[in-house]
Design a protein around this motif. Structure first.
Motif, mmCIF file in Angstrom:
data_model
loop_
_atom_site.group_PDB
_atom_site.id
_atom_site.type_symbol
_atom_site.label_atom_id
_atom_site.label_comp_id
_atom_site.label_asym_id
_atom_site.label_seq_id
_atom_site.Cartn_x
_atom_site.Cartn_y
_atom_site.Cartn_z
ATOM 1 N N MET A 1 -3.457 77.301 68.288
ATOM 2 C CA MET A 1 -4.894 77.133 68.428
ATOM 3 C C MET A 1 -5.534 77.075 67.042
ATOM 4 N N GLU A 2 -6.426 76.156 66.900
ATOM 5 C CA GLU A 2 -7.151 75.986 65.647
ATOM 6 C C GLU A 2 -8.110 77.154 65.455
ATOM 7 N N ASN A 3 -8.337 77.528 64.191
ATOM 8 C CA ASN A 3 -9.308 78.610 63.982
ATOM 9 C C ASN A 3 -10.733 78.075 64.112
ATOM 10 N N GLY A 4 -11.647 78.983 64.339
ATOM 11 C CA GLY A 4 -13.031 78.599 64.576
ATOM 12 C C GLY A 4 -13.686 77.901 63.406
ATOM 13 N N VAL A 5 -13.382 78.333 62.195
ATOM 14 C CA VAL A 5 -13.990 77.703 61.010
ATOM 15 C C VAL A 5 -13.556 76.242 60.928
ATOM 16 N N ILE A 9 -16.013 72.991 61.102
ATOM 17 C CA ILE A 9 -15.989 71.954 60.069
ATOM 18 C C ILE A 9 -15.835 70.580 60.717
ATOM 19 N N GLY A 10 -14.988 70.493 61.735
ATOM 20 C CA GLY A 10 -14.816 69.231 62.444
ATOM 21 C C GLY A 10 -16.072 68.771 63.168
ATOM 22 N N CYS A 11 -16.892 69.712 63.602
ATOM 23 C CA CYS A 11 -18.138 69.389 64.306
ATOM 24 C C CYS A 11 -19.280 69.052 63.345
ATOM 25 N N PHE A 12 -19.213 69.596 62.144
ATOM 26 C CA PHE A 12 -20.273 69.413 61.136
ATOM 27 C C PHE A 12 -19.632 68.899 59.845
ATOM 28 N N LYS A 13 -18.967 67.764 59.924
ATOM 29 C CA LYS A 13 -18.206 67.244 58.776
ATOM 30 C C LYS A 13 -19.040 67.115 57.503
ATOM 31 N N GLU A 14 -20.292 66.737 57.660
ATOM 32 C CA GLU A 14 -21.160 66.534 56.493
ATOM 33 C C GLU A 14 -21.512 67.852 55.796
ATOM 34 N N ARG A 15 -21.221 68.970 56.433
ATOM 35 C CA ARG A 15 -21.547 70.276 55.849
ATOM 36 C C ARG A 15 -20.288 71.113 55.614
ATOM 37 N N ALA A 16 -19.145 70.448 55.522
ATOM 38 C CA ALA A 16 -17.857 71.135 55.421
ATOM 39 C C ALA A 16 -17.814 72.128 54.265
ATOM 40 N N PHE A 29 -20.273 85.106 60.176
ATOM 41 C CA PHE A 29 -20.260 83.658 60.354
ATOM 42 C C PHE A 29 -18.900 83.202 60.874
ATOM 43 N N ARG A 30 -17.818 83.796 60.351
ATOM 44 C CA ARG A 30 -16.483 83.469 60.858
ATOM 45 C C ARG A 30 -16.380 83.820 62.342
ATOM 46 N N ASP A 31 -16.937 84.963 62.728
ATOM 47 C CA ASP A 31 -16.935 85.356 64.136
ATOM 48 C C ASP A 31 -17.715 84.351 64.990
ATOM 49 N N LEU A 32 -18.849 83.895 64.494
ATOM 50 C CA LEU A 32 -19.644 82.895 65.208
ATOM 51 C C LEU A 32 -18.831 81.610 65.389
ATOM 52 N N CYS A 33 -18.123 81.207 64.357
ATOM 53 C CA CYS A 33 -17.279 80.010 64.446
ATOM 54 C C CYS A 33 -16.192 80.193 65.501
ATOM 55 N N ASP A 34 -15.569 81.362 65.522
ATOM 56 C CA ASP A 34 -14.536 81.651 66.526
ATOM 57 C C ASP A 34 -15.123 81.620 67.940
ATOM 58 N N ASP A 35 -16.301 82.188 68.104
ATOM 59 C CA ASP A 35 -16.958 82.191 69.416
ATOM 60 C C ASP A 35 -17.315 80.767 69.856
#
Length: 89
Positions: A1-5, A9-16, A29-35
């Motif tokens: 499984m891919e990590n949330g971060v 990044i894949g969803c917001f490529k322009e803000r990677a 923020f990492r937790d938010l990405c995982d969620d």
């Protein structure tokens, strides 16, 4: 499984770069990405389901995903703001 971060990044490529920098500094923020990734994965599971509550669960997860997307965007926007300090005397 891919990590949330990585998923975010894949969803917001322009803000990677901003995502990587913020994730390196902020556990919340990492937790938010995982969620965000978990909600996405759960929605996909329900999309493949034939359970009677399928439509309701998909709608609930989509609402959750939409609200987390906004929270991610706002968090990135706030992190990009550099506070101004009064001039030294």
């Amino acid at each position: 499984m891919e990590n949330g971060v990585g998923f975010v990044i894949g969803c917001f490529k322009e803000r990677a770069k901003a995502i990587e920098e913020l994730a390196a500094r902020k556990e919340g923020f990492r937790d938010l990405c995982d969620d965000f990734l978990t909600a996405h994965d759960e929605k996909l599971q329900w999309e493949g389901s034939s359970a009677p509550e399928r439509g309701e669960r998909i709608a609930e997860y989509q609402e959750l995903i939409d609200s987390m997307r906004i929270e991610i965007e706002l968090t990135l926007d706030r992190a990009a703001i550099v506070p101004l300090r009064p001039p030294r005397r």
